[in-house]
Enzyme design. Structure first.
Site, PDB file in Angstrom:
ATOM      1  N   LYS A   1     -14.142  -6.499   4.206  1.00 46.96           N
ATOM      2  CA  LYS A   1     -12.438  -6.465   3.694  1.00 46.96           C
ATOM      3  C   LYS A   1     -12.062  -5.839   2.513  1.00 46.96           C
ATOM      4  O   LYS A   1     -12.502  -5.867   1.421  1.00 46.96           O
ATOM      5  CB  LYS A   1     -11.939  -7.828   3.963  1.00 46.96           C
TER       6      LYS A   1
ATOM      7  N   HIS B   1      -5.359  -4.598   0.116  1.00 49.82           N
ATOM      8  CA  HIS B   1      -5.468  -6.239  -0.290  1.00 49.82           C
ATOM      9  C   HIS B   1      -3.174  -6.352  -0.743  1.00 49.82           C
ATOM     10  O   HIS B   1      -3.518  -6.495  -1.509  1.00 49.82           O
ATOM     11  CB  HIS B   1      -6.092  -6.560  -1.074  1.00 49.82           C
TER      12      HIS B   1
END
Length: 295
Positions: free
Chosen positions: A168, A192
Site C-alpha cells: 500500500k 494515505h
C-alpha cells in the site's frame, strides 16, 4: 480549495470525470469479483484502517464483522490493543493484515508469523509510513519506522509464503513495477489520506499504473472514494477493486458492523446502477470507454 491539500485535489479530480451512457443491450450486472482465488459479493473492500476504538468500541473488530456481513474483503491496519488481531480473525471475514515498515525487520517477521498462525487471508505493508514532514523517519505510536528496499520487501513477500502480499502507498509506475519484480500479488494505489501535500490523485495515475503492470498484480484504488460513482470511475481507470475507508467511519460509529455492511451494500448498489447505465455486465469488464474528463 487548499492548493496543497491532497484530499481536495483527489476530490476535485474525481468530480472532473464525466460518464457517457449506453442503454441498448444493457442489463443489471453481476457484482461479484474474484480476488486472490476467493469470490466476493462486491469489489468494495474495507481500507486498512488503524486504531478505531475512538470511533467504536473494538472498531477494527466491528469493521471486520461488517465486511463479513457484506461478503467483502477486509483489510486491517495497526491494532489498538494486544489480541486485537485475534479478535478480528474471530469475526470471520477474509482479512489482509497490513504491517507498518518498522525499523527493526525482526519485528516485521514476527508480526508476519503471528498473522499467519491466526489464519489471515493475506499480508501487506503500507510503505508510505516511512517519513515525517519535517525530514525524519516516521514514528507511529512510539514505534520507529524506516523505508524499505526492494530486497527487504522481497524478504517479507517470501516470509508470507503462499499468502498474497499487498503493498500500500504505491503512487507511481516506478514503484508499481518494483512491486511486480519482488513478487507482490497486489498494490493499493494510495496517498494515505494526504500524508504528503500536493500528492497526485490516485485516479490520475491509475491508468498508467494499470498499463505498466499488465495484469501481473491486483490493483486496489484508495483515497477519496465516497460513492458508487467514484468506485465506477476508479474501476474504469484501471483498478480491480476499491478500498473504502473514511466513508465507513460514520456508519461504523453509529451502527457498528451493521452500519459498515449497509454502507458497502449501498455503494455496491450505486455502482451496479452506473454499470447498468453504461452497459457493463460484470466488474471485470469495466473500462474507460464511457469516461470523459471535463477540463
Amino acid at each position: 480549495m487548499g492548493a496543497a491539500n491532497s484530499n481536495e485535489i483527489t476530490r476535485a479530480y474525481y468530480d472532473k470525470i464525466l460518464v457517457k451512457t449506453r442503454y441498448i443491450d444493457s442489463d443489471l450486472p453481476d457484482m461479484s469479483v474474484e480476488l486472490f482465488g476467493k469470490k466476493f459479493s462486491t469489489p468494495i473492500a474495507t481500507a486498512a484502517l488503524s486504531h478505531l476504538n475512538g470511533t467504536h468500541e473494538k472498531g477494527m473488530v466491528e469493521l471486520a464483522k461488517g465486511a463479513k456481513l457484506a461478503n467483502a474483503l477486509n483489510f486491517c491496519g495497526m491494532e489498538s490493543y494486544d489480541g486485537e488481531l485475534d479478535d478480528i480473525m474471530t469475526a470471520g471475514a477474509d482479512s489482509v493484515k497490513f504491517i507498518k515498515p518498522h525499523a527493526n525487520n525482526d519485528d516485521i517477521f514476527s508480526r508476519i508469523e503471528h498473522a499467519k498462525e491466526l489464519g489471515v487471508f493475506g499480508l501487506g505493508m503500507d510503505i508510505d509510513h516511512a517519513y515525517t514532514n519535517d525530514g525524519g523517519y516516521d514514528n507511529v505510536m512510539g514505534l520507529p519506522m524506516k523505508p524499505k528496499s526492494m530486497k527487504e520487501l522481497e524478504s517479507f513477500v517470501k516470509a508470507a509464503g503462499d499468502l498474497p502480499f499487498i503493498i500500500k502507498g504505491v503512487l507511481s509506475v516506478e514503484d508499481a513495477k518494483k512491486c511486480v519484480e519482488i513478487g507482490a500479488k497486489g498494490i493499493v494505489v494510495s496517498h494515505h489520506h494526504g500524508i504528503m501535500p500536493y500528492s497526485v490523485a490516485p485516479a490520475m495515475v491509475l491508468p498508467e499504473i494499470a498499463e505498466a503492470v499488465g495484469g501481473k498484480l491486483t490493483i486496489f484504488a484508495d483515497c477519496g472514494i465516497e460513492s458508487g460513482m467514484d468506485c465506477y470511475k476508479a474501476l474504469a481507470l484501471g483498478a480491480d477493486a476499491i478500498c473504502l475507508g473514511r466513508s465507513l467511519m460514520g456508519p461504523l460509529k453509529e451502527e457498528g458492523a451493521e452500519g459498515v455492511a449497509k454502507k458497502i451494500a449501498g455503494m455496491t448498489n450505486e455502482l451496479a446502477s452506473v454499470m447498468a447505465r453504461t452497459g457493463f455486465k460484470n466488474v471485470a469488464s469495466i473500462d474507460s470507454r464511457c469516461l470523459m474528463i471535463n477540463y
